[in-house]
Write an enzyme that holds these catalytic residues in place. Structure first.
Site, short mmCIF file in Angstrom:
data_model
loop_
_atom_site.label_atom_id
_atom_site.label_comp_id
_atom_site.label_asym_id
_atom_site.label_seq_id
_atom_site.Cartn_x
_atom_site.Cartn_y
_atom_site.Cartn_z
N TYR A 1 -86.85 -20.39 35.27
CA TYR A 1 -86.04 -19.22 35.65
C TYR A 1 -86.83 -18.36 36.61
O TYR A 1 -87.95 -17.93 36.31
CB TYR A 1 -85.65 -18.40 34.42
N LYS B 1 -92.39 -7.09 35.92
CA LYS B 1 -92.57 -6.65 34.54
C LYS B 1 -93.81 -5.78 34.36
O LYS B 1 -93.80 -4.60 34.69
CB LYS B 1 -92.57 -7.86 33.60
N ASP C 1 -94.91 -18.53 39.67
CA ASP C 1 -94.14 -17.43 39.12
C ASP C 1 -94.87 -16.89 37.89
O ASP C 1 -94.80 -17.48 36.82
CB ASP C 1 -92.74 -17.91 38.76
#
Length: 441
Positions: free
Chosen positions: A154, A280, A253
């Site tokens: 994702y 984040k 990622d």
């Protein structure tokens, strides 16, 4: 886990949370169900009144130990004093001024200091934007149009990557040669034409597919699935070598992976990606994205070198408050904090294994860094297809059973996490609550 058990847990939940139900009904009048898709679970989401340390308190006064931590973002817990002070100081100086304020430079310096693969960094507003711009940069730099991503990976909600995120295995093709499957509605039919899907945990298949498409591949984007489907370090290193050997860029990622160590998963595995995407933790709880890497790649964005080949901006990119909060978080997030979180995670995994054995539950827990997931399967869980094959029937009842006992996890029981505000009592409490939830059924 029986249907009766799930119904019973839902009844208890409804009795405990009438205020959340009223808040949900009100929200549905002006929003399509909830503010964002990730908030929803049946019968309705709990509405939070306030957060402090490792606790959430809902509008009915129920307190929960937070093992979701805003999708892994709040690694220090909620309202950490250092972050509050940094935000207050920045707000006094200015919230957003359409000019550099220096906080973005300070955060970029800290990221480049911590992470060997970063020569330069650009900021944006989310992990989705970070991967979007990193992919555009790779395409512009190489002059190639294809990208490759791993099945189950994702990387945000844009058309280039929201493909084969959670495909039906029956429609996803052979294990060693997956076919791309659109992951969201509203995507043009040709979105799958620019993506090659790679299998997890299979070096030989990855080598074959990259070699076949090397002349058209701009980059491989790789989510190491920290704490969700943790990838073998040897496999991660192999992917780096394969991409280097075939002259294909590697975009790593680390949007969740930065939870794994002060340098992320790449530091743990000893690799140097060409580009890396962040989010984040880097914003200290505020909206943020970042991407960076080799100097020659990042210079494609540099307007001081003449007209940039690629433009990247955004009204709130590099927002001063997010930059200040992110820097404060990183300054507190020392190697000692990571080590302490690793110790607590190890204690939690041991506790889970004992519970599964004692209750006769067919389940496995996986973890990396301070992020963990629970699957109702014998395991091991090293690929998306292994995770997809797990029994989903017990998930809702276990989730609500834990919520009713004061423990807040991800509603799918995947990508949960610890915070530095926790101690052994919170870990042992979750283990005991899980045992109770399983023994009821």
């Amino acid at each position: 886990m029986t249907t009766t058990a799930a119904t019973s847990q839902e009844a208890i939940y409804r009795e405990r949370t009438p205020g959340s139900y009223e808040a949900f009904k009100r929200a549905r009048e002006v929003m399509p169900g909830v503010a964002k898709g990730a908030y929803y679970y049946a019968p309705y989401p709990v509405t939070i009144e306030r957060a402090e340390g490792c606790y959430l308190i809902d509008v009915d006064g129920n307190r929960y130990v937070d093992f979701a931590n805003h999708h892994t973002t709040q690694i220090l817990g909620h309202n950490h004093p250092a972050i509050i002070r940094a935000v207050e100081r920045q707000i006094e100086r200015g919230i957003a001024v359409a000019a550099p304020m220096g906080s973005e430079t300070a955060l970029a310096e800290e990221l480049c200091r911590r992470i060997e693969s970063l020569d330069k960094v650009r900021f944006c507003n989310s992990g989705t934007e970070a991967t979007l711009h990193a992919i555009r940069l790779a395409r512009e730099y190489t002059g190639r149009h294809l990208i490759a991503k791993f099945e189950g990976g994702y990387h945000g909600s844009h058309d280039a990557v929201e493909i084969s995120v959670a495909p039906d295995p029956a429609k996803a093709g052979p294990r060693e040669r997956p076919v791309p499957v659109r992951g969201a509605g509203g995507m043009p039919p040709n979105t799958t034409e620019n993506v090659i899907i790679l299998p997890q945990d299979d070096e030989a298949a990855v080598e074959t597919l990259i070699e076949e498409h090397r002349d058209e591949l701009a980059a491989v984007i790789f989510d190491p699935r920290t704490g969700v489907i943790p990838q073998r370090p040897a496999f991660i290193r192999a992917v780096r070598e394969i991409t280097r050997r075939h002259d294909v860029l590697l975009i790593f990622d680390e949007i969740v992976g930065f939870r794994a160590s002060p340098g992320g998963v790449q530091a743990q595995c000893g690799i140097l990606p060409d580009l890396t995407a962040y989010g984040k933790i880097v914003g200290g709880g505020f909206p943020v994205g970042a991407f960076g890497g080799r100097r020659d790649l990042m210079d494609v964005l540099d307007p001081t070198l003449g007209r940039p080949r690629l433009s990247q901006s955004g009204s709130f990119s590099g927002h001063p408050v997010a930059m200040a909060a992110g820097l404060a978080m990183l300054e507190v997030l020392t190697p000692y904090v990571y080590d302490r979180l690793d110790q607590l995670t190890g204690r939690l995994m041991d506790g889970f294994r004992n519970v599964f054995e004692r209750t006769g539950t067919v389940a496995t827990a996986v973890a990396s860094g301070s992020t963990f997931s629970i699957y109702f399967t014998e395991g091991p869980v090293r690929t998306y297809r292994a995770a997809a094959a797990a029994d989903k029937r017990p998930v809702s009842a276990v989730f609500l059973g834990l919520l009713n006992r004061g423990y807040y996890l991800s509603n799918g029981l995947a990508m949960n996490c610890l915070s530095a505000a926790m101690d052994e009592s919170h870990i042992d409490g979750l283990v005991a609550a899980l045992a109770e939830a399983l023994e009821e059924n």
